[in-house]
Design a protein around this motif. Sequence first.
Motif, mmCIF file in Angstrom:
data_model
loop_
_atom_site.group_PDB
_atom_site.id
_atom_site.type_symbol
_atom_site.label_atom_id
_atom_site.label_comp_id
_atom_site.label_asym_id
_atom_site.label_seq_id
_atom_site.Cartn_x
_atom_site.Cartn_y
_atom_site.Cartn_z
ATOM 1 N N HIS A 18 0.831 -1.219 0.000
ATOM 2 C CA HIS A 18 0.000 0.000 0.000
ATOM 3 C C HIS A 18 0.860 1.261 0.000
ATOM 4 C CE1 HIS A 18 -4.126 -1.348 0.172
ATOM 5 N NE2 HIS A 18 -3.826 -2.241 1.099
ATOM 6 N N LEU A 19 1.923 1.292 0.793
ATOM 7 C CA LEU A 19 2.791 2.468 0.839
ATOM 8 C C LEU A 19 3.411 2.724 -0.534
ATOM 9 C CD1 LEU A 19 4.285 4.743 2.334
ATOM 10 C CD2 LEU A 19 6.035 3.045 2.957
ATOM 11 N N CYS A 20 3.908 1.678 -1.176
ATOM 12 C CA CYS A 20 4.519 1.830 -2.497
ATOM 13 C C CYS A 20 3.498 2.304 -3.527
ATOM 14 C CB CYS A 20 5.148 0.515 -2.935
ATOM 15 S SG CYS A 20 6.405 -0.125 -1.809
ATOM 16 N N SER A 21 2.317 1.698 -3.509
ATOM 17 C CA SER A 21 1.265 2.074 -4.457
ATOM 18 C C SER A 21 0.824 3.522 -4.243
ATOM 19 C CB SER A 21 0.060 1.137 -4.317
ATOM 20 O OG SER A 21 0.433 -0.184 -4.624
ATOM 21 N N ARG A 22 0.702 3.926 -2.996
ATOM 22 C CA ARG A 22 0.336 5.329 -2.713
ATOM 23 C C ARG A 22 1.443 6.274 -3.162
ATOM 24 N NH1 ARG A 22 -1.473 3.899 3.170
ATOM 25 N NH2 ARG A 22 -3.387 2.799 2.704
ATOM 26 N N SER A 23 2.685 5.849 -2.999
ATOM 27 C CA SER A 23 3.812 6.678 -3.448
ATOM 28 C C SER A 23 3.772 6.853 -4.962
ATOM 29 C CB SER A 23 5.139 6.041 -3.024
ATOM 30 O OG SER A 23 5.234 5.981 -1.625
ATOM 31 N N VAL A 24 3.474 5.793 -5.683
ATOM 32 C CA VAL A 24 3.350 5.874 -7.141
ATOM 33 C C VAL A 24 2.231 6.841 -7.513
ATOM 34 C CG1 VAL A 24 2.675 4.585 -9.214
ATOM 35 C CG2 VAL A 24 4.383 3.640 -7.643
ATOM 36 N N ALA A 110 10.864 0.049 5.135
ATOM 37 C CA ALA A 110 10.600 -0.976 4.119
ATOM 38 C C ALA A 110 10.316 -2.336 4.749
ATOM 39 C CB ALA A 110 11.774 -1.072 3.150
ATOM 40 N N SER A 111 11.043 -2.680 5.788
ATOM 41 C CA SER A 111 10.847 -3.996 6.392
ATOM 42 C C SER A 111 9.554 -4.085 7.204
ATOM 43 C CB SER A 111 12.047 -4.379 7.259
ATOM 44 O OG SER A 111 12.164 -3.501 8.356
ATOM 45 N N ASN A 112 8.983 -2.936 7.555
ATOM 46 C CA ASN A 112 7.732 -2.913 8.323
ATOM 47 C C ASN A 112 6.544 -2.417 7.517
ATOM 48 O OD1 ASN A 112 8.457 -3.677 11.189
ATOM 49 N ND2 ASN A 112 9.999 -2.114 10.747
ATOM 50 N N ARG A 113 6.741 -2.174 6.235
ATOM 51 C CA ARG A 113 5.707 -1.525 5.433
ATOM 52 C C ARG A 113 4.398 -2.302 5.384
ATOM 53 N NH1 ARG A 113 9.324 -3.739 1.668
ATOM 54 N NH2 ARG A 113 8.368 -4.802 -0.104
ATOM 55 N N PHE A 114 4.447 -3.616 5.360
ATOM 56 C CA PHE A 114 3.207 -4.391 5.314
ATOM 57 C C PHE A 114 2.482 -4.334 6.653
ATOM 58 C CE2 PHE A 114 5.660 -6.803 1.999
ATOM 59 C CZ PHE A 114 4.991 -6.240 0.928
ATOM 60 N N ASN A 115 3.214 -4.363 7.755
ATOM 61 C CA ASN A 115 2.590 -4.272 9.082
ATOM 62 C C ASN A 115 1.996 -2.892 9.327
ATOM 63 O OD1 ASN A 115 3.335 -6.898 9.745
ATOM 64 N ND2 ASN A 115 5.286 -6.249 10.590
ATOM 65 N N TRP A 116 2.698 -1.857 8.895
ATOM 66 C CA TRP A 116 2.260 -0.494 9.163
ATOM 67 C C TRP A 116 1.227 0.023 8.165
ATOM 68 C CZ3 TRP A 116 7.817 1.893 9.950
ATOM 69 C CH2 TRP A 116 8.356 1.403 11.141
ATOM 70 N N PHE A 117 1.351 -0.346 6.902
ATOM 71 C CA PHE A 117 0.503 0.233 5.857
ATOM 72 C C PHE A 117 -0.415 -0.782 5.180
ATOM 73 C CE2 PHE A 117 4.378 2.768 6.181
ATOM 74 C CZ PHE A 117 3.840 4.009 6.462
#
Length: 135
Positions: A18-24, A110-117
């Motif tokens: 989600h974080l990466c997709s939102r960044s895009v 990056a290592s926590n992106r799935f847990n956080w976002f």
Amino acid sequence: MTFVSPDKALILFDGYCHLCSRSVQLILKFDHQKQFLFAPLSGKIGEEIKNRLIISETIDSIILVENDQFYIESEAVLKIADRLGGLFNLVLVARILPRSWRDYLYKLIASNRFNWFGRRNNCMLPNPEDADRFL
């Protein structure tokens, strides 16, 4: 071997993040010069480019490909901000920090992106008006 024209840069991203997709989506909104193209890391083109540039499989978040060179972690983020300009130039203040510190913070996020976002069930698909910017 050139992957994109010299005036363009390619962003490889984790389409399930989600974080990466939102960044895009943010980059698309503010990239008025349409200088960025996008491809998911896990897609055919992403895999092909990683293999050709000999990019480690351990890199699983964002990669910026520019003029047949690649940038990862904090350096990729800073180069993207620099190309976007405007308010994104504020991010460039981070260059005063040693790269090891910037990369440590990047890796922590990056290592926590799935847990956080969160994690998407499907890879992000572009809106029809932006489809031509995705490889």
